[in-house]
Design an enzyme around this catalytic site. Structure first.
Site, PDB file in Angstrom:
ATOM      1  N   ASP A 146      17.044  43.382  18.291  1.00  0.00           N
ATOM      2  CA  ASP A 146      18.188  42.876  16.858  1.00  0.00           C
ATOM      3  C   ASP A 146      17.366  41.033  16.922  1.00  0.00           C
ATOM      4  OD1 ASP A 146      19.686  42.677  15.729  1.00  0.00           O
ATOM      5  OD2 ASP A 146      21.487  42.576  17.994  1.00  0.00           O
ATOM      6  N   TRP A 175      16.163  35.740  12.279  1.00  0.00           N
ATOM      7  CA  TRP A 175      14.769  35.129  12.533  1.00  0.00           C
ATOM      8  C   TRP A 175      14.207  34.580  11.510  1.00  0.00           C
ATOM      9  CZ3 TRP A 175       9.745  35.474  10.935  1.00  0.00           C
ATOM     10  CH2 TRP A 175       9.045  34.600  11.713  1.00  0.00           C
ATOM     11  N   ARG A 205      14.036  38.499   4.326  1.00  0.00           N
ATOM     12  CA  ARG A 205      14.457  39.942   5.717  1.00  0.00           C
ATOM     13  C   ARG A 205      13.663  40.796   6.312  1.00  0.00           C
ATOM     14  NH1 ARG A 205      19.330  40.533   7.499  1.00  0.00           N
ATOM     15  NH2 ARG A 205      18.984  42.192   8.549  1.00  0.00           N
ATOM     16  N   HIS A 249      11.797  41.742   9.982  1.00  0.00           N
ATOM     17  CA  HIS A 249      10.990  43.184  10.342  1.00  0.00           C
ATOM     18  C   HIS A 249       9.339  43.042  10.459  1.00  0.00           C
ATOM     19  CE1 HIS A 249      15.127  44.764  10.096  1.00  0.00           C
ATOM     20  NE2 HIS A 249      14.860  43.839   8.668  1.00  0.00           N
ATOM     21  N   ARG A 251      21.786  49.664   5.214  1.00  0.00           N
ATOM     22  CA  ARG A 251      20.984  48.680   4.752  1.00  0.00           C
ATOM     23  C   ARG A 251      20.977  48.775   3.446  1.00  0.00           C
ATOM     24  NH1 ARG A 251      18.667  45.365   9.302  1.00  0.00           N
ATOM     25  NH2 ARG A 251      20.351  45.434  11.115  1.00  0.00           N
ATOM     26  N   LEU A 311       1.362  55.059  29.609  1.00  0.00           N
ATOM     27  CA  LEU A 311       3.032  54.202  29.048  1.00  0.00           C
ATOM     28  C   LEU A 311       2.910  54.770  27.981  1.00  0.00           C
ATOM     29  CD1 LEU A 311       5.044  52.226  28.912  1.00  0.00           C
ATOM     30  CD2 LEU A 311       3.256  50.779  26.807  1.00  0.00           C
ATOM     31  N   ARG A 329      26.239  43.501  22.473  1.00  0.00           N
ATOM     32  CA  ARG A 329      26.897  44.873  22.539  1.00  0.00           C
ATOM     33  C   ARG A 329      25.515  46.086  22.740  1.00  0.00           C
ATOM     34  NH1 ARG A 329      28.731  42.332  17.730  1.00  0.00           N
ATOM     35  NH2 ARG A 329      26.462  43.228  16.213  1.00  0.00           N
ATOM     36  N   GLU A 369      20.867  48.928  34.101  1.00  0.00           N
ATOM     37  CA  GLU A 369      21.281  47.065  34.186  1.00  0.00           C
ATOM     38  C   GLU A 369      20.368  47.419  32.383  1.00  0.00           C
ATOM     39  OE1 GLU A 369      21.643  45.354  36.150  1.00  0.00           O
ATOM     40  OE2 GLU A 369      21.838  46.987  38.130  1.00  0.00           O
TER      41      GLU A 369
HETATM   42  C1  FPP Z   1      17.295  44.941  13.751  1.00  0.00           C
HETATM   43  O1  FPP Z   1      17.573  43.076  13.300  1.00  0.00           O
HETATM   44  C2  FPP Z   1      16.277  45.239  13.934  1.00  0.00           C
HETATM   45  C3  FPP Z   1      16.223  46.636  13.500  1.00  0.00           C
HETATM   46  C4  FPP Z   1      17.182  46.832  12.116  1.00  0.00           C
HETATM   47  C5  FPP Z   1      14.616  47.302  12.700  1.00  0.00           C
HETATM   48  C6  FPP Z   1      13.737  46.916  14.284  1.00  0.00           C
HETATM   49  C7  FPP Z   1      13.079  47.540  14.083  1.00  0.00           C
HETATM   50  C8  FPP Z   1      11.129  47.110  13.986  1.00  0.00           C
HETATM   51  C9  FPP Z   1      11.174  45.492  14.530  1.00  0.00           C
HETATM   52  C10 FPP Z   1      10.484  47.247  13.205  1.00  0.00           C
HETATM   53  C11 FPP Z   1       9.669  48.128  14.911  1.00  0.00           C
HETATM   54  C12 FPP Z   1       8.753  49.429  14.509  1.00  0.00           C
HETATM   55  C13 FPP Z   1       7.607  50.905  14.899  1.00  0.00           C
HETATM   56  C14 FPP Z   1       7.275  51.076  14.446  1.00  0.00           C
HETATM   57  C15 FPP Z   1       8.638  50.075  16.060  1.00  0.00           C
HETATM   58  P1  FPP Z   1      18.442  42.576  11.795  1.00  0.00           P
HETATM   59  O2  FPP Z   1      18.127  43.002  11.211  1.00  0.00           O
HETATM   60  O3  FPP Z   1      20.395  43.792  12.277  1.00  0.00           O
HETATM   61  O4  FPP Z   1      18.267  41.573  12.603  1.00  0.00           O
HETATM   62  P2  FPP Z   1      19.884  40.394  12.423  1.00  0.00           P
HETATM   63  O5  FPP Z   1      21.429  40.973  12.795  1.00  0.00           O
HETATM   64  O6  FPP Z   1      19.482  39.269  12.361  1.00  0.00           O
HETATM   65  O7  FPP Z   1      20.569  41.195  10.566  1.00  0.00           O
END
Ligand code: FPP
Length: 239
Positions: A21, A26, A34, A38, A72, A132, A191, A204
């Site tokens: 998250d 970030w 945004r 990602h 979204r 893994l 959460r 945990e």
């Molecule tokens: C939550 O941050 C993150 C996501 C909804 C996407 C997470 C996905 C990735 C990191 C890519 C993973 C890719 C692979 C191939 C496994 P948010 O956007 O909700 O952040 P915020 O709460 O700050 O808005």
């Protein structure tokens, strides 16, 4: 007397599950879109995966896209789907070479056909790997998974009076995988957000203040060390 047979001090968590998250925050803090958050989040995966075997982590489950994430903006959803495609294209050879087995859990059929095919292809390509086990949750929700498992069990004619926990587990997306020992969530939110509701019953939890794009192999090592210092009781009394 405590039930000492139920007291387990594990040297390390074998299965770590992560709610990645904080990508959006970030990026926003840096004046970036945004999706840049990602993209940085995806970049972090390579180092984290590489660190797992040395830390004794044999299973890693990643929450990449929840059943709620469809709400979204269209731009963000399609951007995330593009990142998933790019990740598979770019990383598949490395994953195969490094002995990583990749599986996907979630609805899958709501994703574009080409992405579904790529996911199936990567699962097949890596099916014999054992270094893994990485499970990627895409279009995944814990409640949705439980509901689908119950439907599958009913469709298979399972007698509800004889159905037990192990029996239902066999109909979950995660059938055959161990339950997570440790669930991590970045971004400071405390959460569970519909992640592995069934499987994480005795896990945990560790909630980290950093956002996912700042997560490194060193952070993972710290989380593993903190876990090792905890005593797991699985419901037994305190000594
Ligand atoms: C939550 O941050 C993150 C996501 C909804 C996407 C997470 C996905 C990735 C990191 C890519 C993973 C890719 C692979 C191939 C496994 P948010 O956007 O909700 O952040 P915020 O709460 O700050 O808005």
């Amino acid at each position: 007397m405590p039930n000492t047979r139920a007291l387990h001090k594990r040297p390390h968590p074998q299965h770590v599950a992560i709610i990645m998250d904080g990508n959006g925050r970030w990026a926003q803090r840096r004046g970036l879109p945004r999706l840049a958050g990602h993209a940085k989040g995806v970049e972090r995966l390579r180092g984290v995966l590489r660190a797992c075997p040395d830390l004794g982590v044999t299973h890693l489950t990643l929450y990449a896209f929840s059943t709620e994430n469809w709400k979204r903006s269209t731009d963000e959803v399609s951007g995330l789907m593009r990142l998933f495609r790019r990740y598979i294209k770019k990383e598949s050879a490395r994953l195969a070479r490094d002995g990583v087995r990749v599986r996907f859990i979630g609805n899958r059929h709501r994703l574009d056909d080409d992405l579904q095919k790529m996911m199936g292809w990567l699962e097949q390509l890596t099916a014999e790997n054992t270094a893994l086990n990485v499970t990627v949750a895409i279009d995944y929700g814990g409640r949705d998974e439980i509901l689908r498992a119950v439907r599958r069990a009913a469709a298979a004619g399972v007698d509800p009076d004889t159905l037990d926990e192990a029996g239902l587990s066999a109909y979950m997306d995660t059938a055959g995988l161990p339950d997570p020992d440790l669930v991590l969530r970045t971004s400071g939110e405390v959460r569970v957000s519909n992640f592995l509701l069934w499987q994480a019953a005795y896990a945990e939890y560790d909630f980290l203040d950093i956002c996912w794009p700042d997560f490194t192999a060193e952070v993972l090592a710290d989380c593993v060390a903190r876990f090792s210092a905890r005593e797991r009781r699985f419901g037994a009394a305190t000594a």
